[in-house]
Motif scaffolding. Structure first.
Motif, PDB file in Angstrom:
ATOM      1  N   HIS A   1       1.261  -1.399   0.301  1.00 31.87           N
ATOM      2  CA  HIS A   1       0.305  -0.303  -0.223  1.00 31.87           C
ATOM      3  C   HIS A   1       1.104   0.804   0.449  1.00 31.87           C
ATOM      4  CE1 HIS A   1      -4.192   1.349   0.644  1.00 31.87           C
ATOM      5  NE2 HIS A   1      -3.623   2.358   1.165  1.00 31.87           N
ATOM      6  N   PRO A   2       0.856   2.274  -0.709  1.00 31.24           N
ATOM      7  CA  PRO A   2       1.433   3.877  -0.374  1.00 31.24           C
ATOM      8  C   PRO A   2       1.109   4.107   0.855  1.00 31.24           C
ATOM      9  CG  PRO A   2      -0.523   3.561  -2.564  1.00 31.24           C
ATOM     10  CD  PRO A   2      -0.829   2.632  -1.418  1.00 31.24           C
ATOM     11  N   PHE A   3       2.400   4.625   0.951  1.00 31.76           N
ATOM     12  CA  PHE A   3       2.777   5.439   2.673  1.00 31.76           C
ATOM     13  C   PHE A   3       3.024   6.992   2.056  1.00 31.76           C
ATOM     14  CE2 PHE A   3       5.526   4.675   6.473  1.00 31.76           C
ATOM     15  CZ  PHE A   3       4.640   5.419   7.700  1.00 31.76           C
ATOM     16  N   VAL A   4       2.062   7.384   2.143  1.00 32.67           N
ATOM     17  CA  VAL A   4       1.880   9.016   2.681  1.00 32.67           C
ATOM     18  C   VAL A   4       2.062   9.648   4.010  1.00 32.67           C
ATOM     19  CG1 VAL A   4       0.298  10.570   1.299  1.00 32.67           C
ATOM     20  CG2 VAL A   4       0.389   8.714   0.431  1.00 32.67           C
ATOM     21  N   VAL A   5       2.701  10.066   3.879  1.00 28.98           N
ATOM     22  CA  VAL A   5       2.763  11.316   4.969  1.00 28.98           C
ATOM     23  C   VAL A   5       3.576  12.234   5.021  1.00 28.98           C
ATOM     24  CG1 VAL A   5       4.567  11.276   7.466  1.00 28.98           C
ATOM     25  CG2 VAL A   5       3.990   8.844   6.829  1.00 28.98           C
ATOM     26  N   GLY A   6       3.108  13.468   5.305  1.00 27.09           N
ATOM     27  CA  GLY A   6       3.575  15.084   5.057  1.00 27.09           C
ATOM     28  C   GLY A   6       3.023  15.178   3.516  1.00 27.09           C
ATOM     29  N   GLY A   7       1.841  14.332   3.075  1.00 20.64           N
ATOM     30  CA  GLY A   7       1.747  14.630   1.889  1.00 20.64           C
ATOM     31  C   GLY A   7       2.769  14.076   0.339  1.00 20.64           C
ATOM     32  N   VAL A   8       3.565  13.400   1.387  1.00 19.41           N
ATOM     33  CA  VAL A   8       5.369  12.997   0.415  1.00 19.41           C
ATOM     34  C   VAL A   8       4.768  11.082   0.471  1.00 19.41           C
ATOM     35  CG1 VAL A   8       7.752  12.297   0.336  1.00 19.41           C
ATOM     36  CG2 VAL A   8       6.299  14.936   1.153  1.00 19.41           C
ATOM     37  N   THR A   9       4.728  10.556  -0.672  1.00 16.73           N
ATOM     38  CA  THR A   9       5.326   9.003  -0.607  1.00 16.73           C
ATOM     39  C   THR A   9       6.488   8.692  -0.369  1.00 16.73           C
ATOM     40  OG1 THR A   9       2.905   9.385  -2.591  1.00 16.73           O
ATOM     41  CG2 THR A   9       4.387   7.335  -2.061  1.00 16.73           C
ATOM     42  N   LEU A  10       6.190   7.850   0.736  1.00 16.93           N
ATOM     43  CA  LEU A  10       8.007   7.313   1.024  1.00 16.93           C
ATOM     44  C   LEU A  10       8.169   6.065   0.243  1.00 16.93           C
ATOM     45  CD1 LEU A  10       7.679   7.486   5.057  1.00 16.93           C
ATOM     46  CD2 LEU A  10       8.026   8.944   3.204  1.00 16.93           C
ATOM     47  N   ASP A  11       9.230   5.870  -0.246  1.00 15.43           N
ATOM     48  CA  ASP A  11       9.374   5.078  -0.611  1.00 15.43           C
ATOM     49  C   ASP A  11       9.800   3.543   0.193  1.00 15.43           C
ATOM     50  OD1 ASP A  11      10.494   2.952  -2.869  1.00 15.43           O
ATOM     51  OD2 ASP A  11      12.640   3.537  -2.243  1.00 15.43           O
ATOM     52  N   HIS A  12       8.941   2.559   0.118  1.00 13.10           N
ATOM     53  CA  HIS A  12       8.334   1.762   1.444  1.00 13.10           C
ATOM     54  C   HIS A  12       7.976   0.415   0.777  1.00 13.10           C
ATOM     55  CE1 HIS A  12       9.541   0.378   5.579  1.00 13.10           C
ATOM     56  NE2 HIS A  12       8.223  -0.008   5.780  1.00 13.10           N
ATOM     57  N   HIS A  13       7.956  -0.604   1.412  1.00 13.64           N
ATOM     58  CA  HIS A  13       6.723  -1.718   0.983  1.00 13.64           C
ATOM     59  C   HIS A  13       5.754  -2.124   1.504  1.00 13.64           C
ATOM     60  CE1 HIS A  13       7.794  -3.946   4.958  1.00 13.64           C
ATOM     61  NE2 HIS A  13       8.831  -3.356   4.375  1.00 13.64           N
ATOM     62  N   ALA A  14       5.655  -0.798   2.815  1.00 14.93           N
ATOM     63  CA  ALA A  14       4.139  -1.025   2.727  1.00 14.93           C
ATOM     64  C   ALA A  14       3.919   0.755   3.674  1.00 14.93           C
ATOM     65  CB  ALA A  14       4.105  -1.732   4.586  1.00 14.93           C
ATOM     66  N   GLY A  15       2.389   0.565   3.019  1.00 14.39           N
ATOM     67  CA  GLY A  15       2.099   2.064   3.871  1.00 14.39           C
ATOM     68  C   GLY A  15       0.759   1.958   4.748  1.00 14.39           C
ATOM     69  N   ALA A  16       0.065   3.138   5.055  1.00  9.35           N
ATOM     70  CA  ALA A  16      -0.711   3.299   6.177  1.00  9.35           C
ATOM     71  C   ALA A  16      -2.012   2.946   5.005  1.00  9.35           C
ATOM     72  CB  ALA A  16      -0.708   4.764   6.779  1.00  9.35           C
ATOM     73  N   PHE A  17      -2.419   2.766   5.940  1.00 12.55           N
ATOM     74  CA  PHE A  17      -4.095   1.407   5.240  1.00 12.55           C
ATOM     75  C   PHE A  17      -4.992   3.092   5.942  1.00 12.55           C
ATOM     76  CE2 PHE A  17      -7.864  -0.551   5.053  1.00 12.55           C
ATOM     77  CZ  PHE A  17      -8.471  -0.526   4.003  1.00 12.55           C
ATOM     78  N   GLY A  18      -5.858   3.482   5.602  1.00 12.27           N
ATOM     79  CA  GLY A  18      -7.491   4.237   5.629  1.00 12.27           C
ATOM     80  C   GLY A  18      -8.636   4.258   4.464  1.00 12.27           C
ATOM     81  N   HIS A  19      -9.187   5.721   5.045  1.00 12.47           N
ATOM     82  CA  HIS A  19     -10.177   5.556   4.254  1.00 12.47           C
ATOM     83  C   HIS A  19      -9.775   7.075   2.999  1.00 12.47           C
ATOM     84  CE1 HIS A  19     -14.124   6.166   2.733  1.00 12.47           C
ATOM     85  NE2 HIS A  19     -14.122   7.545   2.894  1.00 12.47           N
ATOM     86  N   SER A  20      -9.150   7.697   3.735  1.00 11.83           N
ATOM     87  CA  SER A  20      -8.449   8.812   2.674  1.00 11.83           C
ATOM     88  C   SER A  20      -7.340   7.972   2.238  1.00 11.83           C
ATOM     89  CB  SER A  20      -8.340  10.356   3.186  1.00 11.83           C
ATOM     90  OG  SER A  20      -7.616   9.772   4.397  1.00 11.83           O
TER      91      SER A  20
ATOM     92  N   PHE B   1     -14.639  15.138   8.323  1.00 11.30           N
ATOM     93  CA  PHE B   1     -14.465  14.024   7.037  1.00 11.30           C
ATOM     94  C   PHE B   1     -14.171  12.856   7.437  1.00 11.30           C
ATOM     95  CE2 PHE B   1     -11.425  18.256   7.187  1.00 11.30           C
ATOM     96  CZ  PHE B   1     -11.694  18.553   6.500  1.00 11.30           C
ATOM     97  N   PRO B   2     -16.312  12.531   7.851  1.00 14.81           N
ATOM     98  CA  PRO B   2     -15.944  11.247   8.521  1.00 14.81           C
ATOM     99  C   PRO B   2     -15.754  10.233   7.658  1.00 14.81           C
ATOM    100  CG  PRO B   2     -18.536  12.332   7.895  1.00 14.81           C
ATOM    101  CD  PRO B   2     -17.323  13.043   7.765  1.00 14.81           C
ATOM    102  N   ASN B   3     -15.368   9.318   8.056  1.00 12.89           N
ATOM    103  CA  ASN B   3     -14.637   7.741   7.162  1.00 12.89           C
ATOM    104  C   ASN B   3     -15.990   7.117   6.507  1.00 12.89           C
ATOM    105  OD1 ASN B   3     -15.631   6.275   8.909  1.00 12.89           O
ATOM    106  ND2 ASN B   3     -13.284   5.238  10.153  1.00 12.89           N
ATOM    107  N   THR B   4     -17.447   6.946   6.675  1.00  7.07           N
ATOM    108  CA  THR B   4     -18.198   6.450   6.249  1.00  7.07           C
ATOM    109  C   THR B   4     -19.084   7.561   5.266  1.00  7.07           C
ATOM    110  OG1 THR B   4     -20.055   8.200   7.936  1.00  7.07           O
ATOM    111  CG2 THR B   4     -19.195   5.849   8.498  1.00  7.07           C
ATOM    112  N   ASP B   5     -18.113   8.803   4.366  1.00  7.19           N
ATOM    113  CA  ASP B   5     -18.688   9.504   3.908  1.00  7.19           C
ATOM    114  C   ASP B   5     -17.152   9.257   2.249  1.00  7.19           C
ATOM    115  OD1 ASP B   5     -19.281  11.851   1.327  1.00  7.19           O
ATOM    116  OD2 ASP B   5     -19.454  12.930   3.213  1.00  7.19           O
ATOM    117  N   VAL B   6     -18.092   8.991   1.286  1.00  2.67           N
ATOM    118  CA  VAL B   6     -17.642   8.501   0.115  1.00  2.67           C
ATOM    119  C   VAL B   6     -16.984   9.332  -0.469  1.00  2.67           C
ATOM    120  CG1 VAL B   6     -19.219   6.453  -0.463  1.00  2.67           C
ATOM    121  CG2 VAL B   6     -20.214   8.367  -1.296  1.00  2.67           C
ATOM    122  N   LYS B   7     -17.396  10.936  -0.209  1.00  2.74           N
ATOM    123  CA  LYS B   7     -16.762  11.765  -0.932  1.00  2.74           C
ATOM    124  C   LYS B   7     -15.270  12.202  -0.056  1.00  2.74           C
ATOM    125  CE  LYS B   7     -17.872  15.617   1.084  1.00  2.74           C
ATOM    126  NZ  LYS B   7     -18.520  17.004   0.893  1.00  2.74           N
ATOM    127  N   TRP B   8     -14.727  11.648   0.835  1.00  2.29           N
ATOM    128  CA  TRP B   8     -12.949  11.195   1.207  1.00  2.29           C
ATOM    129  C   TRP B   8     -12.089  10.134   0.783  1.00  2.29           C
ATOM    130  CZ3 TRP B   8     -13.921  16.564   2.032  1.00  2.29           C
ATOM    131  CH2 TRP B   8     -14.478  17.238   2.270  1.00  2.29           C
TER     132      TRP B   8
END
Length: 159
Positions: free
Chosen positions: A18-37, A63-70
């Protein structure tokens, strides 16, 4: 001048491939944080600090994780909205101090780009944004590389 301090916390599960985005930067890593956004743990903690300082609930309220807009949205857009919300109440951000807790990857090389993205969205000077990182000394879910945590504080003021 009226000043207030806000505190933010966020945690996300790590998933292989999964992509690992931190502070707007995509880190070069084999795993990433998982979430609605995009699951940017650092930006989410900063959003909560900003919203909390202005007594505007929390990130889940706006920005609820139940809203598909996010779904899949860049967290930098959420941060931009948080800045707008506090501006409506007459506040501006003075500074942000944030701490990431993760075992890997090392983020030192990414910090300048993270600060640049955050400065652009918040209107702050880069010198008013602090990003630090530490490990959890291999203990718990962070130590097992199952998750990542971020903490943030911010100062807001009403001139």
């Amino acid at each position: 001048m009226k000043m207030k301090v806000g505190f933010g916390f966020d945690v996300h599960q790590m998933k292989e491939g999964h992509p690992f985005v931190v502070g707007g930067v995509t880190l070069d890593h084999h795993a990433g944080a998982f979430g609605h956004s995009d699951a940017d743990v650092l930006v989410h903690a900063i959003c909560d600090a900003i919203l909390g300082a202005a007594n505007l609930e929390d990130i889940g309220y706006h920005f609820p994780n139940t809203d598909v807009k996010w779904k899949g949205i860049s967290s930098l857009l959420l941060l931009k909205e948080c800045v707008r919300l506090i501006a409506e109440k007459g506040y501006e951000i003075g500074n942000i101090d944030a701490m990431l807790v993760l075992e890997a990857p090392k983020i030192k090389a990414y910090i300048p780009a993270m600060k640049a993205y955050l400065a652009d969205v918040t209107g702050l000077d880069i010198d008013d944004i602090s990003i630090k990182a530490t490990t959890n000394e291999t203990m718990g879910f962070i130590g097992r590389k199952e998750g990542v945590v971020a903490y943030a504080v911010c100062l807001i003021s009403k001139p």
